[in-house]
Design a protein around this motif. Structure first.
Motif, PDB file in Angstrom:
ATOM      1  N   ALA A  41      -7.647  28.825  14.495  1.00 24.12           N
ATOM      2  CA  ALA A  41      -8.152  27.618  13.838  1.00 24.12           C
ATOM      3  C   ALA A  41      -7.547  27.468  12.446  1.00 24.12           C
ATOM      4  O   ALA A  41      -7.167  26.365  12.033  1.00 24.12           O
ATOM      5  N   THR A  42      -7.454  28.570  11.730  1.00 23.83           N
ATOM      6  CA  THR A  42      -6.899  28.524  10.370  1.00 23.83           C
ATOM      7  C   THR A  42      -5.434  28.105  10.384  1.00 23.83           C
ATOM      8  O   THR A  42      -5.005  27.251   9.599  1.00 23.83           O
ATOM      9  N   GLN A  43      -4.658  28.710  11.281  1.00 21.06           N
ATOM     10  CA  GLN A  43      -3.235  28.378  11.343  1.00 21.06           C
ATOM     11  C   GLN A  43      -3.023  26.948  11.844  1.00 21.06           C
ATOM     12  O   GLN A  43      -2.122  26.243  11.381  1.00 21.06           O
ATOM     13  N   ALA A  44      -3.838  26.504  12.778  1.00 17.59           N
ATOM     14  CA  ALA A  44      -3.722  25.127  13.259  1.00 17.59           C
ATOM     15  C   ALA A  44      -4.047  24.126  12.153  1.00 17.59           C
ATOM     16  O   ALA A  44      -3.477  23.026  12.109  1.00 17.59           O
ATOM     17  N   SER A  45      -4.927  24.506  11.237  1.00 16.41           N
ATOM     18  CA  SER A  45      -5.311  23.598  10.152  1.00 16.41           C
ATOM     19  C   SER A  45      -4.184  23.366   9.156  1.00 16.41           C
ATOM     20  O   SER A  45      -4.287  22.472   8.303  1.00 16.41           O
ATOM     21  N   ARG A  46      -3.107  24.123   9.250  1.00 18.44           N
ATOM     22  CA  ARG A  46      -1.955  23.917   8.366  1.00 18.44           C
ATOM     23  C   ARG A  46      -1.149  22.679   8.765  1.00 18.44           C
ATOM     24  O   ARG A  46      -0.293  22.218   8.008  1.00 18.44           O
ATOM     25  N   CYS A  47      -1.398  22.140   9.949  1.00 17.92           N
ATOM     26  CA  CYS A  47      -0.644  20.975  10.425  1.00 17.92           C
ATOM     27  C   CYS A  47      -0.798  19.813   9.451  1.00 17.92           C
ATOM     28  O   CYS A  47      -1.906  19.501   9.007  1.00 17.92           O
ATOM     29  N   SER A  48       0.320  19.156   9.136  1.00 15.81           N
ATOM     30  CA  SER A  48       0.306  18.055   8.173  1.00 15.81           C
ATOM     31  C   SER A  48      -0.088  16.728   8.806  1.00 15.81           C
ATOM     32  O   SER A  48      -0.255  15.737   8.098  1.00 15.81           O
ATOM     33  N   GLN A  49      -0.205  16.712  10.176  1.00 15.42           N
ATOM     34  CA  GLN A  49      -0.558  15.471  10.872  1.00 15.42           C
ATOM     35  C   GLN A  49       0.344  14.322  10.416  1.00 15.42           C
ATOM     36  O   GLN A  49      -0.106  13.220  10.105  1.00 15.42           O
ATOM     37  N   CYS A  50       1.649  14.593  10.369  1.00 19.40           N
ATOM     38  CA  CYS A  50       2.611  13.641   9.824  1.00 19.40           C
ATOM     39  C   CYS A  50       2.706  12.382  10.679  1.00 19.40           C
ATOM     40  O   CYS A  50       2.409  12.398  11.878  1.00 19.40           O
ATOM     41  N   GLY A  51       3.151  11.298  10.058  1.00 16.64           N
ATOM     42  CA  GLY A  51       3.238  10.023  10.756  1.00 16.64           C
ATOM     43  C   GLY A  51       4.262  10.039  11.879  1.00 16.64           C
ATOM     44  O   GLY A  51       4.065   9.409  12.920  1.00 16.64           O
ATOM     45  N   ILE A  52       5.371  10.739  11.676  1.00 14.86           N
ATOM     46  CA  ILE A  52       6.385  10.905  12.719  1.00 14.86           C
ATOM     47  C   ILE A  52       6.416  12.381  13.085  1.00 14.86           C
ATOM     48  O   ILE A  52       6.957  13.198  12.348  1.00 14.86           O
ATOM     49  N   PRO A  53       5.789  12.776  14.205  1.00 16.74           N
ATOM     50  CA  PRO A  53       5.675  14.207  14.563  1.00 16.74           C
ATOM     51  C   PRO A  53       6.987  14.754  15.136  1.00 16.74           C
ATOM     52  O   PRO A  53       7.217  14.689  16.343  1.00 16.74           O
ATOM     53  N   PHE A  54       7.840  15.264  14.279  1.00 15.42           N
ATOM     54  CA  PHE A  54       9.129  15.774  14.738  1.00 15.42           C
ATOM     55  C   PHE A  54       8.973  16.953  15.692  1.00 15.42           C
ATOM     56  O   PHE A  54       9.838  17.202  16.524  1.00 15.42           O
ATOM     57  N   CYS A  55       7.869  17.693  15.576  1.00 17.63           N
ATOM     58  CA  CYS A  55       7.613  18.783  16.527  1.00 17.63           C
ATOM     59  C   CYS A  55       7.538  18.228  17.939  1.00 17.63           C
ATOM     60  O   CYS A  55       8.120  18.778  18.885  1.00 17.63           O
ATOM     61  N   GLN A  56       6.847  17.103  18.105  1.00 14.97           N
ATOM     62  CA  GLN A  56       6.695  16.474  19.416  1.00 14.97           C
ATOM     63  C   GLN A  56       8.008  15.850  19.874  1.00 14.97           C
ATOM     64  O   GLN A  56       8.393  15.960  21.043  1.00 14.97           O
ATOM     65  N   ILE A  57       8.723  15.214  18.959  1.00 21.30           N
ATOM     66  CA  ILE A  57       9.989  14.574  19.298  1.00 21.30           C
ATOM     67  C   ILE A  57      10.997  15.590  19.808  1.00 21.30           C
ATOM     68  O   ILE A  57      11.751  15.332  20.752  1.00 21.30           O
ATOM     69  N   HIS A  58      11.012  16.779  19.215  1.00 20.73           N
ATOM     70  CA  HIS A  58      11.997  17.794  19.576  1.00 20.73           C
ATOM     71  C   HIS A  58      11.509  18.739  20.672  1.00 20.73           C
ATOM     72  O   HIS A  58      12.189  19.708  20.987  1.00 20.73           O
ATOM     73  N   CYS A  59      10.351  18.454  21.236  1.00 22.10           N
ATOM     74  CA  CYS A  59       9.872  19.209  22.394  1.00 22.10           C
ATOM     75  C   CYS A  59      10.356  18.494  23.650  1.00 22.10           C
ATOM     76  O   CYS A  59      10.092  17.302  23.820  1.00 22.10           O
ATOM     77  N   PRO A  60      11.072  19.173  24.543  1.00 20.92           N
ATOM     78  CA  PRO A  60      11.539  18.511  25.768  1.00 20.92           C
ATOM     79  C   PRO A  60      10.420  17.864  26.571  1.00 20.92           C
ATOM     80  O   PRO A  60      10.648  16.874  27.271  1.00 20.92           O
ATOM     81  N   THR A  72      -7.776  22.268  17.945  1.00 19.31           N
ATOM     82  CA  THR A  72      -7.942  23.714  17.767  1.00 19.31           C
ATOM     83  C   THR A  72      -8.559  24.014  16.406  1.00 19.31           C
ATOM     84  O   THR A  72      -9.456  24.857  16.285  1.00 19.31           O
ATOM     85  N   ALA A  73      -8.093  23.331  15.375  1.00 18.22           N
ATOM     86  CA  ALA A  73      -8.655  23.532  14.034  1.00 18.22           C
ATOM     87  C   ALA A  73     -10.136  23.189  13.999  1.00 18.22           C
ATOM     88  O   ALA A  73     -10.904  23.794  13.241  1.00 18.22           O
ATOM     89  N   GLU A  74     -10.526  22.234  14.839  1.00 10.90           N
ATOM     90  CA  GLU A  74     -11.940  21.826  14.889  1.00 10.90           C
ATOM     91  C   GLU A  74     -12.759  22.622  15.894  1.00 10.90           C
ATOM     92  O   GLU A  74     -13.945  22.359  16.085  1.00 10.90           O
ATOM     93  N   GLY A  75     -12.138  23.587  16.568  1.00 14.04           N
ATOM     94  CA  GLY A  75     -12.856  24.420  17.519  1.00 14.04           C
ATOM     95  C   GLY A  75     -13.111  23.751  18.853  1.00 14.04           C
ATOM     96  O   GLY A  75     -13.895  24.245  19.669  1.00 14.04           O
ATOM     97  N   ARG A  76     -12.444  22.661  19.126  1.00 10.79           N
ATOM     98  CA  ARG A  76     -12.646  21.896  20.382  1.00 10.79           C
ATOM     99  C   ARG A  76     -11.577  22.328  21.386  1.00 10.79           C
ATOM    100  O   ARG A  76     -10.678  21.574  21.746  1.00 10.79           O
ATOM    101  N   LEU A  77     -11.690  23.552  21.855  1.00  6.16           N
ATOM    102  CA  LEU A  77     -10.598  24.168  22.592  1.00  6.16           C
ATOM    103  C   LEU A  77     -10.452  23.641  24.017  1.00  6.16           C
ATOM    104  O   LEU A  77      -9.342  23.577  24.545  1.00  6.16           O
ATOM    105  N   GLU A  78     -11.541  23.292  24.651  1.00  2.23           N
ATOM    106  CA  GLU A  78     -11.415  22.740  26.005  1.00  2.23           C
ATOM    107  C   GLU A  78     -10.657  21.418  25.968  1.00  2.23           C
ATOM    108  O   GLU A  78      -9.814  21.145  26.828  1.00  2.23           O
ATOM    109  N   GLU A  79     -10.935  20.596  24.964  1.00  2.65           N
ATOM    110  CA  GLU A  79     -10.197  19.351  24.799  1.00  2.65           C
ATOM    111  C   GLU A  79      -8.743  19.629  24.428  1.00  2.65           C
ATOM    112  O   GLU A  79      -7.826  18.930  24.890  1.00  2.65           O
ATOM    113  N   ALA A  80      -8.527  20.656  23.610  1.00  2.84           N
ATOM    114  CA  ALA A  80      -7.157  21.023  23.229  1.00  2.84           C
ATOM    115  C   ALA A  80      -6.353  21.418  24.456  1.00  2.84           C
ATOM    116  O   ALA A  80      -5.184  21.019  24.603  1.00  2.84           O
ATOM    117  N   TYR A  81      -6.987  22.172  25.364  1.00  3.79           N
ATOM    118  CA  TYR A  81      -6.277  22.560  26.593  1.00  3.79           C
ATOM    119  C   TYR A  81      -6.012  21.348  27.474  1.00  3.79           C
ATOM    120  O   TYR A  81      -4.934  21.229  28.076  1.00  3.79           O
TER     121      TYR A  81
END
Length: 481
Positions: A41-60, A72-81
């Motif tokens: 949860a702590t590491q997920a909370s580091r996400c900047s929630q940027c307007g253009i998610p380059f992580c998603q763009i560069h994921c095949p 995940t940062a909010e503890g809603r893991l079933e929804e995250a999965y």
């Protein structure tokens, strides 16, 4: 309770605990431990929630990474999965073996200055939590369509397509020449990167979902493409590429000069409890040997790190370009270096020396010259720079090419490209044979597991469209008559 996001300026990047090099070099267990809930949860909370998610763009797979990091940062893991698995057939596998440093994490907008979000580790944590809580279900169609698809190849592309089509209600039959499903995920990737129980867990789920596996089947000998076309409403070829690239130097035929896949498969089979012939156990082990691995991709890294764990006397990797230009993951190079592998950058073998068995490798230094057509600098021999390395075992890890499928399948009409890959329509995934599709490395060429998953899912959509269009056309024809 909701957790604040965009914490990258306050919270430092922290990977899951990594076992020490000295400890992990003695076994084949995975090198990273998993996150505990608070760490994830702590590491997920580091996400900047940027307007253009380059992580998603560069994921095949175009994974919705910011969304499941937020959940995940909010503890809603079933929804995250649920979000993670909506675009990825194998998130627990991609979280372990994807080269995140070249894809999502390498393109994270906070990478420069704050270090990226640990996306792969969080992805692994989400899915393992889902398995523990029973949220991961076998593919279950809302209704059976009474239609079937035959899939040749039980690797990541074939399995991704099988799961997608089964979920839509098709009867799925998967044919593979090996005795276990998974392709190179079973016989090619070492346990310290991907424990085989992780792959077999999915295989069992697919069987529970009604996908039928026919293992040990050679297409062209046990059953033909023509017969599969008669049995099924469509056929998908997803065999991958298994033919090892060769190196043309003197001494390549000496005993002790082996293919990477033979070496890795033998190691994986031993850990799966298979009984290998004594000759293979001796020839395909690094124990007490001076090992030289030729190549710089992820397969080469798998070979050098497996050799360390088998108790090699020394392990050296020869690569003809420098570290910055190698195709393999930089994390894998760092892990290998920690574990005691020596890298000879800008070096290339000239000959393998010995009488009947290899005893040494004569190599030459290289320098990087003008760019080749791909834009990479071409390696050029440095005259008079020869040197010799002692070697009892040389492993050729130069990549993979397609096998000659028209010959192998006894289907000469199956069209291929000049590279030997199957020729398909870029939009429909169909080969030149009506109702026969192809996807994954056998079309793309040797690539990543994540690309195979993407291709398999996309091909499944086109197979479904083809079958439905045929049914519609038949119904319209019947109505007109």
């Amino acid at each position: 309770m909701a957790r604040k996001l965009m914490q990258f300026t306050r919270i430092e990047q922290k990977m899951p605990e990594k076992r020490t090099a000295q400890t992990r070099a003695r076994d084949f267990d995975e090198i990273y431990k998993g996150f505990v809930p608070e760490q994830a949860a702590t590491q997920a909370s580091r996400c900047s929630q940027c307007g253009i998610p380059f992580c998603q763009i560069h994921c095949p797979l175009q994974n919705n990474i910011p969304d499941w990091l937020k959940l995940t940062a909010e503890g809603r893991l079933e929804e995250a999965y649920a979000i993670s698995s909506a675009t990825n057939t194998f998130p627990e596998i991609c979280g372990r073996i994807c080269p995140q440093d070249r894809l999502c994490e390498g393109n994270c907008v906070i990478e420069k200055g704050f270090n990226s979000v640990t996306i792969g580790s969080v992805e692994k944590y989400i899915t393992e939590t889902a398995f523990e809580n029973g949220w991961v279900k076998a593919p279950a169609p809302a209704r059976e369509l009474g239609l079937s698809v035959g899939i040749i190849g039980a690797g990541p592309a074939g399995l991704a397509a099988a799961e997608a089509l089964r979920s839509r209600g098709y009867e799925i039959h998967v044919y593979d020449r090996y005795d276990r499903a998974g392709g190179l995920m079973i016989y090619g990737i070492p346990n310290f990167k991907l424990d085989k129980s992780v792959v077999m867990r999915r295989w069992k789920l697919f069987e529970e979902g009604g996908i039928r596996f026919h293992m040990g089947v050679d297409i062209g000998r046990d059953v033909t493409i023509a017969e599969l076309r008669q049995r099924h409403d469509a056929v998908l070829i997803a065999t991958g590429v298994y033919q090892s690239r060769e190196i043309k130097v003197p001494g390549v035929g000496l005993d002790g000069v082996v293919k990477a896949l033979d070496f890795l498969t033998a190691s994986d089979r031993i850990h799966l409890g298979d009984d290998l012939p004594a000759s293979d156990r001796q020839a395909l082990t690094a124990k007490d040997k001076h090992v030289v691995v030729v190549g710089g991709g992820d397969t080469a890294m798998d070979c050098v790190r497996t050799s360390i764990r088998q108790g090699a006397a020394s392990v050296t990797c020869l690569y003809r370009r420098n570290r910055q230009n190698m195709p393999g993951s930089q994390r894998e190079v760092a892990n290998a270096t920690e574990e005691g592998v020596t890298f000879e950058w800008l070096s290339n073998p000239e000959a393998f020396l010995g009488n009947e068995r290899v005893e040494a490798v004569r190599a030459v230094r290289m320098r990087l010259g003008a760019p080749d057509p791909s834009g990479r600098q071409s390696p050029v021999v440095v005259e008079g720079s020869q040197f010799t390395l002692k070697a009892d075992l040389v492993i050729k890890a130069l990549g993979f090419d397609p096998e000659d499928l028209p010959v192998l399948f006894n289907t000469p009409e199956l069209a291929t490209t000049r590279w030997g890959t199957l020729k398909t329509d870029i939009r429909s995934f169909m080969t030149n044979i009506e109702g026969v599709f192809a996807a994954g490395d056998i079309v793309r060429g040797a690539s990543l597991v994540v690309w195979a998953i993407r291709d398999g899912r996309d091909a499944a959509e086109q197979v479904d469209r083809y079958i439905r269009n045929r049914i519609t056309a038949a119904e319209q024809s019947a109505a007109a008559s």
